[in-house]
Design an enzyme around this catalytic site. Sequence first.
Site, short mmCIF file in Angstrom:
data_model
loop_
_atom_site.label_atom_id
_atom_site.label_comp_id
_atom_site.label_asym_id
_atom_site.label_seq_id
_atom_site.Cartn_x
_atom_site.Cartn_y
_atom_site.Cartn_z
N VAL A 188 0.82 -1.21 0.00
CA VAL A 188 0.00 0.00 0.00
C VAL A 188 0.86 1.26 0.00
CG1 VAL A 188 -1.70 1.32 1.32
CG2 VAL A 188 -1.90 -1.17 1.16
N ASP A 198 10.21 3.35 6.39
CA ASP A 198 9.94 1.97 6.78
C ASP A 198 10.99 1.56 7.81
OD1 ASP A 198 8.13 -0.42 5.29
OD2 ASP A 198 9.77 -1.13 6.56
N ARG A 209 14.82 -2.94 3.22
CA ARG A 209 13.83 -2.47 2.26
C ARG A 209 14.21 -1.07 1.75
NH1 ARG A 209 9.79 -3.13 -1.48
NH2 ARG A 209 7.82 -2.13 -0.95
N THR A 238 -2.35 -4.30 9.54
CA THR A 238 -3.27 -4.53 10.66
C THR A 238 -3.60 -6.03 10.67
OG1 THR A 238 -5.01 -3.72 9.17
CG2 THR A 238 -4.30 -2.25 10.92
N THR A 257 -6.61 -0.88 7.38
CA THR A 257 -7.98 -1.34 7.61
C THR A 257 -8.21 -1.65 9.09
OG1 THR A 257 -8.01 -2.31 5.40
CG2 THR A 257 -9.71 -3.03 6.93
N CYS A 301 -6.36 -9.04 3.22
CA CYS A 301 -7.66 -8.36 3.27
C CYS A 301 -8.80 -9.31 3.61
CB CYS A 301 -7.93 -7.67 1.94
SG CYS A 301 -6.83 -6.27 1.60
N ARG A 303 1.27 -13.04 2.26
CA ARG A 303 0.58 -12.75 3.52
C ARG A 303 -0.67 -13.61 3.69
NH1 ARG A 303 -0.34 -6.44 3.08
NH2 ARG A 303 -0.79 -7.12 0.96
#
Length: 427
Positions: A17, A35, A40, A87, A122, A262, A333
Site C-alpha cells: 500500500v 519503513d 527495504r 493490521t 484497515t 484483506c 501474507r
Amino acid sequence: MRELANARIGVIGLGYVGLPLAVEFGKQYDTIGFDIDADRIAALRGDKGDRNREVDAAELSSAVHLRFSASLGDLRDCNVYIVTVPTPINEHKHPDFTPLILASRGIGSLLKRGDVVIYESTVYPGATEEICVPEIERTSAMVFNRDFFVGYSPERINPGDRKRRLVDIPKVTSGSTPEAADFVDSLYRSIITAGTHKASSLKVAEAAKVVENTQRDANIALINEFALIFHRLGIDTTEVLEAAGTKWNFLPFRPGLVGGHCIGVDPYYLIQKAQSAGYYPDILLACRRINDAMGQHIAAEVIKLMIQRGLAVAGARILLLGITFKENCPDLRNTRVIDLAREFSDYGAIVDIHDPWADPIVAADEYGVQLLVQPPQAGAYDAIVVAVAHDQFRALGAEGLRRLGNGRAVIYDIKGIFPKDAVDARL
C-alpha cells in the site's frame, strides 16, 4: 491546518500500500517514504527496486520529490503523515493493533501544531479515534482537533493488478473536522484521477473499507459451500457456475482458498467490534469458518483419491503449484496454501512447493518451508495440486501438468484453470 501547496508528506510503511502511494505523492509533493526495514530502504534507494513488483524502476524514478528513510527523525519536517502499516490478527484471530500503535506513537513524537495524520490501514469503525488518536495525544501532549487533525482514507490497492492501479480506483476520504475532511479530500484528489468520495465521518470511511472485504469473504464462502454440496452430489462446480453466469446479474465468484491480508483478515476486525457492541455476527463467523476450513477439505479429497488409486500417502511425493495468496503476485501474507502443505505433511507425505513468483527467503521466514529452487522434476510426483492460477502454470497445459506425475499421479485443480477431463478433480 496546512495549505495543500505546502504539504510535506511522510508515508509510514512501504509495503504493497505505502510504496505506490509514496510514489504518486512524490511526483508532486516533497515526500519521505519511511519503513523500519532498513534492507527495504536500501533496496529502494539502490538498484534492487521493489521486491513486491508493484512499482517498477521507471515509476520510482518518476517520483522526483520522493526520498526514502529508515530513520524516524527524517520525518520531523513533514506536516502530513500517512500511515499504511499492516493490521494483522493474532493466533486467536483477534485484531493486533501493535503496528498502528507504534506508528501513532512515533508520529506523536514528531508532531507540530496544525499537522494532519491520515490512516489507511484497515480497522473496525471507531478504531482511529479510540486507539490511534489517544496514542498521538499521549506522546505529543497535544489536543485532538485543536492542535492536530486526523483523516481516514482506506487503502484500495489490489496487489498484482496491472490494470487497476492506485490512481485508477476511486478513493474514499474523511476527516475529523469539516476542514480536515476538505483538506484530506483535496490532497487525494490531486493524485487520484478516478476521483474521490468524501465520507461524512471517520467511522463511515472505516466501515466502508471493512465491509468491502467482508462482503467478498461472504460471497466466496457461499460459493465454497456450494462446492462442498455439489461435490457430494457428484456435480462439477465450475460447470454449474459457468451455466449460472449466463445471467447478467450473477456475481462471478469462484471457490477456493481465501488468504491474503484483506479478505482472510479484515472480517475479524468487524467481528470483534460487533461482539463488543453486544451483537453476535452469525453470518460473518460462519463465512470465516467455511473459508478457513477449505484447505483441510481439499487435502482430504486429494488423499482420498490417492488411496482409491492404490497410492500410499505416507512417503508419497506431493507437489503444490503455487504458495502466494493470489495469481501473478509475490504476496505471501496469510496464504492458505500453507494449510495444504501442513495437512499433507501430517499424513507423512513429502511436500514440494514450486512458485516462480514467491520469494524463497520470505517463505522460509514466514512459514518455515523451503521452495523448490529448480523447476519440479518430471515424473516424480504421486499427487499434484494446482493451488494458484499463475500464468506460468496455465502455460504448462494439461500435458505438461500430467508429465510432472509418475503415471498414476492424482491431479487436483483448485483454481479450475484446466479442462475437467484433463485433471482428476476440481474444486
